[in-house]
Design an enzyme around this catalytic site. Structure first.
Site, short mmCIF file in Angstrom:
data_model
loop_
_atom_site.label_atom_id
_atom_site.label_comp_id
_atom_site.label_asym_id
_atom_site.label_seq_id
_atom_site.Cartn_x
_atom_site.Cartn_y
_atom_site.Cartn_z
N HIS A 1 0.84 -1.20 0.00
CA HIS A 1 0.00 0.00 0.00
C HIS A 1 0.87 1.25 0.00
CE1 HIS A 1 -2.95 -2.70 2.39
NE2 HIS A 1 -3.42 -2.62 1.16
N LYS B 1 -18.29 -6.10 7.28
CA LYS B 1 -16.93 -6.63 7.38
C LYS B 1 -16.30 -6.34 8.75
CE LYS B 1 -13.10 -6.56 4.10
NZ LYS B 1 -12.45 -5.68 3.10
N ARG C 1 -2.15 -6.19 -8.40
CA ARG C 1 -1.12 -7.19 -8.17
C ARG C 1 -1.29 -8.38 -9.09
NH1 ARG C 1 -2.41 -8.09 -2.17
NH2 ARG C 1 -4.35 -8.21 -3.33
N SER D 1 -2.80 -7.88 3.08
CA SER D 1 -3.02 -7.68 4.52
C SER D 1 -3.39 -8.99 5.19
CB SER D 1 -4.15 -6.66 4.74
OG SER D 1 -3.75 -5.40 4.27
#
Lengths: 163, 163, 163, 163, 163, 163
Positions: free
Chosen positions: F20, F44, F93, F131
């Site tokens: 990040h 979430k 990514r 993460s």
């Protein structure tokens, strides 16, 4: 069991890159002996002659003592039978590799069900490397010193400088 | 060189499928000894208890004499150091596998650069198999006899019949 | 020969989107009769009750006269046998769909080799649409009027306005 | 509704493989009549002449009575209009297929919005098969008897033995 | 900071499509000045000459006042240094694009670590568009008026009508 | 034109990784001002509280002077309108990222056609970082010092050591 496995890493190596070399080094730690088998055939036109490709591979792997550089023609599955190996090594980089390699592995297994294809992942810094890209950059005068061994870099200069 | 390699095939095996068994069998021909390492940890809720998973694996691999079934907790990279193995075996099926496996392999290499992950392709008839799918089918009363070993099939019946 | 084919379009439709509706309309032109088969089971928690999902589907397809909206529980392969259908219709959007759908189609064929899964591509403007995204947007107060039929839009407002 | 659908399965079939034949057989159960439409045009050089490709297709499908083998030149979308068909059948194998096929389907729909492309999945044992691979294996003297119909196998021998 | 960024959109534009034009327009709103850099080199045979490609681009972008159309030969990384730009713009359409573009971006960053590649997504209606497909359709006499600017359409007619 | 662009980099940053941070740094060179917009909402469950995530981001970006760390709730598209920004930055990514990001970008454009999503590629050494993986490794007692900033590493130790 399995102590004496001879594995084959086939390819055209036109030319050898640091990504190939990385896979060769990793393989040399996993199996007793590795034959790097350079393809000679197909209609495919190569930039480097078979002799050049063999020479560059030999020069770049001279410090690894369980590696042999050979050429082969015809079907890989038949070549494996001849040399009594049933383990094929391939490097996996990206998605497109994956699909083609998957197909080839299944096809080879279909031709001889004893053939096992083993996939290794090269160092992360080589995931973008391909012989084709290296040649394009060299042809356009770019610096390829961190993508290929020294001897390949010089050969590339010889090939493209004259033009 | 490499004659005495101990390789680890880690997974949750919840439950073991014929696809896993196929990878175990292929591995047993490539390396001296294979440890099938069953994960015990994470918050992840398993359908089969660790004991059940170990028992089903042992029962299904009893004819292969270089396979050992063990459990481990904590980081795979640390477990490998403890047992002095640096070769991880994983099966590759489809695209989504590929990405996740690629990430895991690079992460493990990052945690310990000696760790080499080796990918094998299961028999083509198992490319669609997953433990999750097998459980879904069994739960809905479908026949899973060609997807899992006999002992797993019976355990699945025990689990889902009562409901 | 094939003139009287009954095809089944299974799904959870939680809720129906314009993408689903597009596939239903396309299917209705290809086969004699289409059963939209709404899943009732699994542990999966649905946002819309089975009754709501059935009602919204019926309301939105009332102008198509060869469509029937039904619910089913248990294994799709068994349901198909019961209603003597062997054609499953599925929409394909993106890569992740492709893999999951491919696996499901092969699994269903494995459970009953007569089952044929047929894939259709929705209108290009729906390739990014999913029930999950629609619910997220509605929950956050966004306008979903161009993603779902009018009646679904209203139901979404009822569900999320109160909160 | 839809009882009399004429579907078209276009391709170059250079040469026909068992994968193509599998899709043809599946299609013949879904629609009234299937036209296998062999492409004649493009700059693309074919290994088999149009006549050879038509003959091998006719010989291999002679037991299916709702299949017609024809050739076409020019745009597929225009050909479909001429023969009043709006259903295109395509086989889906792997990831690369998916993308190309998706693009073609959307492009054809863009040229004539009535055109619907229907995707079928071949038998799992053919997911690695392609005409190109078959030719490569045959050229190198490999056995292709389980990848292509008998008549294609013989033709391949004729083509490559002489060399 | 960043207020005066000059960005480069490189490509062969053989020929320009509405998808390219869409990316150019989007870029023009993000950066001070955009150079559309048309490749001249490679062994690659182009359908349109460099002059034609430049002219069609200039004609189609004449209403955008921060766009300049130039040609370049040699390595993109070197060209960027010459014109003191370090931002490359590329459009992303599908999966295959993604991989190739990812590789190119990493390679360029490798050649000069200041080079940043920025990816934009074209309008959804252009996700299936490619210069190659446009040429195929035009060659076969299909209507390409909604895929390319007017001037490109006419040029395509000139090229392929005569044949 | 475009000199004064305010771009938004949204995410949950649970927790911030070096990947990040790499995207933030790259963005800061491309646009006048970057708002890192931390999501607060959804069902979430986060490992780090909003306050923790904001603090870790602020601490890690304190040397970049055109970065502001803010939180937002509700629809991103609405938030962008409020702060009069129309540029969203996202890191790309791998393949799975690509698909999800593509969908989100098209959905946001659909909600407000002025919204442009810009994709950047992180440093190659971060292509495997997420993460979730960082938390898994930290939870199992692994060393994450090369995956996250110092302050995040300490916070992770605090969180997981006690257990």
């Amino acid at each position: 069991m399995s102590q004496e496995i001879l594995a084959v890493y086939p390819g055209s190596f036109d030319p050898l890159t640091n990504g190939h070399l990385d896979i060769i080094t990793r393989s040399s730690k996993l199996f007793c002996k590795i034959i790097v088998a350079v393809t000679t055939n197909y209609n495919k036109k190569h930039t480097f002659s078979l002799d050049e490709r063999l020479r560059l591979l030999r020069e770049s792997t001279k410090d690894l003592n369980n590696i042999e550089i050979l050429s082969f023609s015809g079907l890989l599955a038949k070549y494996l039978e001849q040399i009594k190996s049933f383990v094929v090594i391939r490097g996996l980089r990206a998605l497109s590799d994956f699909e083609y390699e998957f197909q080839m592995a299944l096809m080879n297994r279909n031709l001889n069900k004893k053939i096992e294809t083993i996939f290794l992942i090269p160092d992360q810094s080589y995931t973008f490397l391909s012989s084709t890209m290296v040649k394009e950059i060299a042809m356009l005068g770019g610096d390829v010193s961190c993508f290929v061994p020294k001897c390949v870099e010089e050969e590339l200069k010889n090939k493209y400088q004259k033009k």
